[in-house]
Design a protein around this motif. Sequence first.
Motif, short mmCIF file in Angstrom:
data_model
loop_
_atom_site.label_atom_id
_atom_site.label_comp_id
_atom_site.label_asym_id
_atom_site.label_seq_id
_atom_site.Cartn_x
_atom_site.Cartn_y
_atom_site.Cartn_z
N LYS A 36 0.63 -1.21 -0.14
CA LYS A 36 0.21 -0.05 -0.05
C LYS A 36 0.90 1.37 0.13
O LYS A 36 2.02 1.11 0.62
CB LYS A 36 -1.12 0.08 1.04
N SER A 37 0.57 2.32 -0.76
CA SER A 37 1.18 3.50 -0.68
C SER A 37 1.23 4.30 0.54
O SER A 37 0.12 4.23 1.29
CB SER A 37 0.75 4.36 -1.81
N LYS A 41 0.15 8.51 -2.55
CA LYS A 41 -0.03 8.28 -4.34
C LYS A 41 -0.48 6.73 -4.31
O LYS A 41 -0.91 6.23 -3.29
CB LYS A 41 1.50 8.18 -4.81
N THR A 43 -0.13 3.02 -5.83
CA THR A 43 0.74 1.67 -6.33
C THR A 43 -0.03 0.65 -6.98
O THR A 43 -1.06 0.23 -6.41
CB THR A 43 1.45 1.31 -5.04
N VAL A 45 0.32 -3.13 -8.63
CA VAL A 45 1.12 -4.09 -8.76
C VAL A 45 0.28 -5.07 -9.51
O VAL A 45 -1.09 -5.43 -9.50
CB VAL A 45 1.12 -4.70 -7.27
N LYS A 66 0.47 4.11 -17.71
CA LYS A 66 1.70 4.67 -17.14
C LYS A 66 2.14 6.12 -17.57
O LYS A 66 2.46 7.04 -16.86
CB LYS A 66 2.84 3.90 -17.48
N VAL A 73 1.43 7.75 -10.06
CA VAL A 73 1.19 6.37 -9.90
C VAL A 73 2.30 5.42 -10.17
O VAL A 73 3.05 5.32 -11.12
CB VAL A 73 0.10 5.84 -10.85
N THR A 74 2.67 4.54 -9.17
CA THR A 74 3.71 3.40 -9.44
C THR A 74 3.15 2.33 -10.03
O THR A 74 2.23 1.59 -9.33
CB THR A 74 4.58 3.25 -8.02
N ASP A 76 4.41 -1.55 -10.48
CA ASP A 76 5.10 -2.61 -10.36
C ASP A 76 4.79 -3.87 -10.93
O ASP A 76 3.66 -4.53 -10.39
CB ASP A 76 5.27 -2.64 -8.78
N ASN A 177 -3.20 -0.17 -4.49
CA ASN A 177 -2.88 0.19 -3.20
C ASN A 177 -3.43 -0.77 -2.12
O ASN A 177 -3.99 -0.94 -1.23
CB ASN A 177 -3.64 1.38 -2.75
#
Length: 199
Positions: A36-37, A41, A43, A45, A66, A73-74, A76, A177
């Motif tokens: 979790k962010s 922000k 995340t 996955v 992206k 936003v990350t 992964d 998240n």
Amino acid sequence: MSKNARLSLIIVAVVAVVVAGFIFFSQNNNTTAAPKSADGKVTVVEYLDLECPSCRAAYPGVERLKTEYGDRVTFDVRHFPIPSHRNAELAAVAVEAAGAQGKRDDMFRLMFDTQQEWAGQQTSQQAVFLGFAQQLGLDQAAFEQALADPALRERVLAQRAEGSKAGVQGTPTFFINGTKFTGAPTYDALKAAIGKVLS
């Protein structure tokens, strides 16, 4: 204070510490597979299998997201090679081997762009992946050495184990998240789910 009362207080204190420690470590273990962010922000996955047609179908939408979200936003990406896909694990290792030379994203793209040519084969596609490395201008000897490195294979399998622990049963599976995304992972559906977290 009597001896019995003092003893009771000590026992209660010890139990409280043990329970608090258990809760703390349980929470920490849950963050491994779907973090979790912590900074406000988002995340995302994604667990994927490079030989999976559904992962290939989702790929352009994810790449578009992206670009649109940038550093808000990350994303992964983690490997979840399905055992019935003969070359999925090797493909994942090839991506990581390319990553050692700074070409992880390029190898990802090439794997999906050419998926119909190598996926579904029951023989090893190592020669094809070596050709991809040459196409990307990688150091061939270093790539071959990395491809045979047990540590890279262990990294891929560790990601699959993490995914299984988090409840991944098929690919692609997304967590936003820390919450598992349900439904078809189309561009619009993922964008709506991310937007809800961002708002």
